[in-house]
Design an enzyme around this catalytic site. Structure first.
Site, PDB file in Angstrom:
ATOM      1  N   LYS A 164       0.949  -1.405  -0.004  1.00 39.81           N
ATOM      2  CA  LYS A 164       0.105   0.031  -0.037  1.00 39.81           C
ATOM      3  C   LYS A 164       0.919   1.207  -0.116  1.00 39.81           C
ATOM      4  O   LYS A 164       0.641   2.168  -0.720  1.00 39.81           O
ATOM      5  CB  LYS A 164      -0.759   0.084   1.270  1.00 39.81           C
ATOM      6  CG  LYS A 164      -1.839  -1.148   1.343  1.00 39.81           C
ATOM      7  CD  LYS A 164      -2.740  -1.046   2.399  1.00 39.81           C
ATOM      8  CE  LYS A 164      -2.257  -1.099   3.832  1.00 39.81           C
ATOM      9  NZ  LYS A 164      -1.733  -2.472   4.188  1.00 39.81           N
TER      10      LYS A 164
ATOM     11  N   ARG B 104      -9.342   1.215   8.875  1.00 43.44           N
ATOM     12  CA  ARG B 104      -8.910  -0.047   9.380  1.00 43.44           C
ATOM     13  C   ARG B 104      -9.994  -0.960  10.027  1.00 43.44           C
ATOM     14  O   ARG B 104      -9.777  -2.052  10.411  1.00 43.44           O
ATOM     15  CB  ARG B 104      -7.540  -0.292  10.054  1.00 43.44           C
ATOM     16  CG  ARG B 104      -6.477  -0.324   9.226  1.00 43.44           C
ATOM     17  CD  ARG B 104      -5.203  -0.189  10.231  1.00 43.44           C
ATOM     18  NE  ARG B 104      -3.963  -0.882   9.797  1.00 43.44           N
ATOM     19  CZ  ARG B 104      -2.931  -0.112   9.344  1.00 43.44           C
ATOM     20  NH1 ARG B 104      -3.074   0.833   8.898  1.00 43.44           N
ATOM     21  NH2 ARG B 104      -1.895  -1.160   9.120  1.00 43.44           N
TER      22      ARG B 104
ATOM     23  N   ARG C 238      11.446  -7.062   4.849  1.00 41.33           N
ATOM     24  CA  ARG C 238      11.489  -5.948   4.547  1.00 41.33           C
ATOM     25  C   ARG C 238      12.386  -5.082   5.154  1.00 41.33           C
ATOM     26  O   ARG C 238      12.713  -5.390   6.717  1.00 41.33           O
ATOM     27  CB  ARG C 238      10.238  -5.291   4.632  1.00 41.33           C
ATOM     28  CG  ARG C 238       9.890  -3.858   4.488  1.00 41.33           C
ATOM     29  CD  ARG C 238       8.350  -3.502   4.519  1.00 41.33           C
ATOM     30  NE  ARG C 238       7.515  -3.517   5.636  1.00 41.33           N
ATOM     31  CZ  ARG C 238       6.397  -2.948   5.454  1.00 41.33           C
ATOM     32  NH1 ARG C 238       5.810  -2.772   4.588  1.00 41.33           N
ATOM     33  NH2 ARG C 238       5.798  -2.892   6.767  1.00 41.33           N
TER      34      ARG C 238
ATOM     35  N   ARG D  33      11.679  -2.475  10.776  1.00 39.45           N
ATOM     36  CA  ARG D  33      10.405  -2.061  11.732  1.00 39.45           C
ATOM     37  C   ARG D  33      10.114  -2.879  12.714  1.00 39.45           C
ATOM     38  O   ARG D  33      10.391  -4.256  12.527  1.00 39.45           O
ATOM     39  CB  ARG D  33       9.177  -1.818  10.950  1.00 39.45           C
ATOM     40  CG  ARG D  33       9.235  -0.379  10.403  1.00 39.45           C
ATOM     41  CD  ARG D  33       8.073  -0.367   9.308  1.00 39.45           C
ATOM     42  NE  ARG D  33       6.708  -0.634   9.759  1.00 39.45           N
ATOM     43  CZ  ARG D  33       5.664  -0.465   9.171  1.00 39.45           C
ATOM     44  NH1 ARG D  33       5.601   0.236   7.837  1.00 39.45           N
ATOM     45  NH2 ARG D  33       4.374  -0.647   9.460  1.00 39.45           N
TER      46      ARG D  33
ATOM     47  N   ARG E 154      -0.692  -8.599  13.597  1.00 41.40           N
ATOM     48  CA  ARG E 154      -1.028  -7.717  12.415  1.00 41.40           C
ATOM     49  C   ARG E 154      -1.867  -8.563  11.553  1.00 41.40           C
ATOM     50  O   ARG E 154      -3.073  -7.915  11.003  1.00 41.40           O
ATOM     51  CB  ARG E 154       0.059  -6.903  11.770  1.00 41.40           C
ATOM     52  CG  ARG E 154       0.779  -5.957  12.692  1.00 41.40           C
ATOM     53  CD  ARG E 154       2.085  -5.737  12.118  1.00 41.40           C
ATOM     54  NE  ARG E 154       2.043  -4.814  10.928  1.00 41.40           N
ATOM     55  CZ  ARG E 154       2.809  -4.723  10.052  1.00 41.40           C
ATOM     56  NH1 ARG E 154       4.323  -5.036  10.233  1.00 41.40           N
ATOM     57  NH2 ARG E 154       2.749  -3.787   9.150  1.00 41.40           N
TER      58      ARG E 154
HETATM   59  P1  AMP Z   1       1.286   0.743   8.834  1.00 40.71           P
HETATM   60  O1  AMP Z   1       2.425   1.804   8.271  1.00 40.71           O
HETATM   61  O2  AMP Z   1       0.088   1.432   7.807  1.00 40.71           O
HETATM   62  O3  AMP Z   1       1.311  -0.563   8.515  1.00 40.71           O
HETATM   63  O4  AMP Z   1       0.836   1.359   9.843  1.00 40.71           O
HETATM   64  C1  AMP Z   1       1.727   0.662  11.210  1.00 40.71           C
HETATM   65  C2  AMP Z   1       1.075   0.826  12.577  1.00 40.71           C
HETATM   66  O5  AMP Z   1       0.426   2.197  12.907  1.00 40.71           O
HETATM   67  C3  AMP Z   1      -0.373  -0.180  12.429  1.00 40.71           C
HETATM   68  O6  AMP Z   1       0.190  -1.488  13.005  1.00 40.71           O
HETATM   69  C4  AMP Z   1      -1.094   0.376  13.908  1.00 40.71           C
HETATM   70  O7  AMP Z   1      -0.607   0.065  14.967  1.00 40.71           O
HETATM   71  C5  AMP Z   1      -0.882   1.858  13.756  1.00 40.71           C
HETATM   72  N1  AMP Z   1      -2.005   2.409  12.571  1.00 40.71           N
HETATM   73  C6  AMP Z   1      -1.765   2.775  11.493  1.00 40.71           C
HETATM   74  N2  AMP Z   1      -3.162   3.152  10.738  1.00 40.71           N
HETATM   75  C7  AMP Z   1      -3.889   2.786  11.560  1.00 40.71           C
HETATM   76  C8  AMP Z   1      -5.489   2.948  11.823  1.00 40.71           C
HETATM   77  N3  AMP Z   1      -6.039   3.370  10.622  1.00 40.71           N
HETATM   78  N4  AMP Z   1      -6.111   2.629  12.810  1.00 40.71           N
HETATM   79  C9  AMP Z   1      -5.209   2.180  14.001  1.00 40.71           C
HETATM   80  N5  AMP Z   1      -4.117   1.891  13.937  1.00 40.71           N
HETATM   81  C10 AMP Z   1      -3.165   2.289  12.834  1.00 40.71           C
END
Ligand code: AMP
Length: 211
Positions: A15, A89, A128, A156, A167
């Site tokens: 994404k 989400r 990654r 990360r 996740r």
């Molecule tokens: P991402 O970079 O999109 O994979 O997001 C990394 C982490 O940020 C996720 O695993 C969540 O802990 C938090 N996070 C990001 N977007 C959201 C969201 N829309 N709702 C809740 N937590 C989020």
């Protein structure tokens, strides 16, 4: 052309990479709640302190925390020509987003579900790496980071196996059902997220330009 998009899919579907390409090639504003939260975490702000424990364990940050960030980012984008990455989400977030965007007269045009099997998710995320300054993603096999940048390359915390499993569990239980919400609304398209990032970009590009 569709100008208000959300990219949806499991962690590791690409994404962020695709949203960045839509940004650089089509001029979309890339809105990543994950990136905003990680930045807040690094800065040690109040939001960052709340978010830290959730992010590191691979859990979702509480909805209310994310709403403020998302609302500000959408307004900063001028309510148009944006691509949401990793938001919404949860069903509650999807409903909140609909009312936020309707309020601005700017409903979502298209939700792209980037589909990738769990096995491929694990394979991608375990290899990654990310540049801690630019945020650019690398993959140890398919896109190795340049040697000169080595000291900036990190994994990360939430890409470690335990967090990835968490996740994926959350994705299947909480996030995947949001796809049904958008399917019913008639704005969702499934895109195969396998192949090179250029292949996937071509699929999404076609969809953005379709009537
Ligand atoms: P991402 O970079 O999109 O994979 O997001 C990394 C982490 O940020 C996720 O695993 C969540 O802990 C938090 N996070 C990001 N977007 C959201 C969201 N829309 N709702 C809740 N937590 C989020």
């Amino acid at each position: 052309m569709k100008t208000r998009l959300a990219l949806f899919g499991p962690p590791g579907a690409g994404k962020g990479t695709q949203a960045r390409l839509l940004g650089s090639r089509l001029g979309f504003t890339h809105i990543s709640t994950g990136r905003i939260l990680r930045q807040a975490k690094r800065e040690g702000s109040a939001i960052g302190r709340v978010a830290r424990a959730y992010i590191d364990k691979g859990r979702l940050v509480p909805d209310e925390v994310v709403y403020d960030l998302a609302a500000r980012a959408i307004a900063d984008a001028g309510w148009d020509r944006f691509v949401l990455d990793g938001f919404p989400r949860t069903l509650a977030q999807a409903r909140w987003l609909a009312s936020c965007l309707d309020g601005g007269g700017a409903p979502l045009d298209s939700v792209v579900l980037m589909s990738l099997s769990d096995d491929r998710v694990v394979a991608r995320l375990s290899r990654r790496r990310v540049h801690k300054v630019t945020g650019e993603n690398f993959h140890l096999d398919s896109k190795p980071p340049p040697e000169s940048e080595r000291s900036f390359i990190i994994q990360r915390k939430d890409d470690r196996p335990e967090a990835v499993r968490e996740r994926l569990r959350i994705y299947h239980e909480t996030t995947r059902p949001v796809a049904d919400y958008y399917r019913r609304a008639g704005i969702m398209t499934v895109v195969d997220a396998t192949g090179s990032f250029e292949d996937v970009h071509a699929r999404i590009h076609g969809l953005v330009h379709a009537d």
